[in-house]
Enzyme design. Sequence first.
Site, short mmCIF file in Angstrom:
data_model
loop_
_atom_site.label_atom_id
_atom_site.label_comp_id
_atom_site.label_asym_id
_atom_site.label_seq_id
_atom_site.Cartn_x
_atom_site.Cartn_y
_atom_site.Cartn_z
CE1 TYR A 62 -165.27 53.46 -9.49
CE2 TYR A 62 -164.38 51.81 -11.00
CZ TYR A 62 -165.49 52.03 -9.91
OH TYR A 62 -166.24 51.27 -9.62
CB CYS A 63 -160.65 57.13 -6.33
SG CYS A 63 -159.28 58.55 -7.10
CG LEU A 64 -166.06 60.80 -4.97
CD1 LEU A 64 -166.88 60.39 -6.20
CD2 LEU A 64 -165.63 61.70 -3.59
#
Length: 458
Positions: A404-406
């Site tokens: 995951y990232c932002l």
Amino acid sequence: LVLSPGAEPIRPPLPGITNEGIFTLRNVADTDYIKAFVNQKHVKKAVVIGAGFIGLEMAENLHDLGLDVSIIEMGNQILAPLDFPIAAIVQQHIREKGVNLLLSSAVTGFEKHNNQLKVLLKSGEALDADVVIMSIGVKPDTRLAVHAGISLGAAKGIWVNEFLQTSNPDIYAVGDAIEFTNPITNQSMNTYLAGPANKQGRICADNIVLGNKKKYNGAINTAIVKVFDMTVAIAGTASKNLSNANIEHLVSTTHNGSHAGYYPGAKQMSIQIAFSPIDGQLLSAQIAGFDGVDKRIDILSSAIKRKSTIYELLEFEHAYAPPFSSAKDPVNIAAFVAENILLKKHKIYYWNNIENITETDILLDVRTISEFEAGHIPNALNIPLDSIRERINELDKNQNIYIYCLGGQRGYLAQQILKQHGFNTENLSGGYQLWKNCTNEIAESNNLAMKTNQMDII
């Protein structure tokens, strides 16, 4: 004869509902009456019951008048036509404005003491109010039709055929009182929107004058509402309703600026689309943002109504200049991501799947160290995207890696790097920010449930 009786506000027979200061809202005259009451009675506290389109608009306007506003909603989210993740984004914004938003809360009655209304809740709590707006929905006004022996349909509206004729062929019907077949689910439905009603009126008039020449093809319930600084819009059938209708579909959420980021004033918008895993047909679109939401939902609505696919949107040609869009519009981006999912280039998981990740899996945060330290999903390992290649030996190819990232883009890039090295990966659709909005809202609901349980014990 044409029947166009519309719909009427639902006003349940709750104890005390006839007290002064409790209103329903259906027309401009009601609006004027409520505003006059607020001004003349020097109202300070308002309670809005129901978090649909009208309820949210009333809450905003009462808040703008300087009132202390509470919204009570029996469901677990605002705006029932939306899916929870998009609703959660807007709910966070409402709370930031200082509005007391009570979800999963039922009203049991009203009392009045010394000109002060009390709104009684099932939890045992009571809210003080000077004015109450009942906005729990409307229902088709079918009284005349029933008395005339005209048939109602499965959705309790006036049944009409494709030419808008009722069961009596000499009587037509249009507007909020009728029901028709949803073009996506093929189920009977009502719609309480001005756009479809006006279009029905024109079709009906032509059919009466010219003979039954024009067919009404139904509505996909395209709607939009301003909620304080945000705009939220929907077209088509929400994922939850597609699931209830046993319609197979995929969901993707993307976040983009309303126009080019290097031009001042760009604001983020979140777009969720649902589409067929077979041919990419677009089934629904939901958008929450601050600018440009209206034109994007109209584009997506047109595609849904024409039963078009995400492949058309890949090449959708928009008017581009930095103040208005980006070279790749948010609509294009939503389609690019959907295509990658369909082509198996981009394997995704959703915010509510995180609880299923086991200790033998790796939850990988590819944001920067500072972003990670400011807040992250529990039990995540942080390897920033720019460090993936040199730190790849820290990962085990025998483990499933949930990235995951932002917002999703860096996660996708990390996924491609790891895939090229033989890792099995999935990327979080909508990213950390969507997960955070959803989990924050669930925490709010849990806090309310805890208070309710404590009141029950007392």
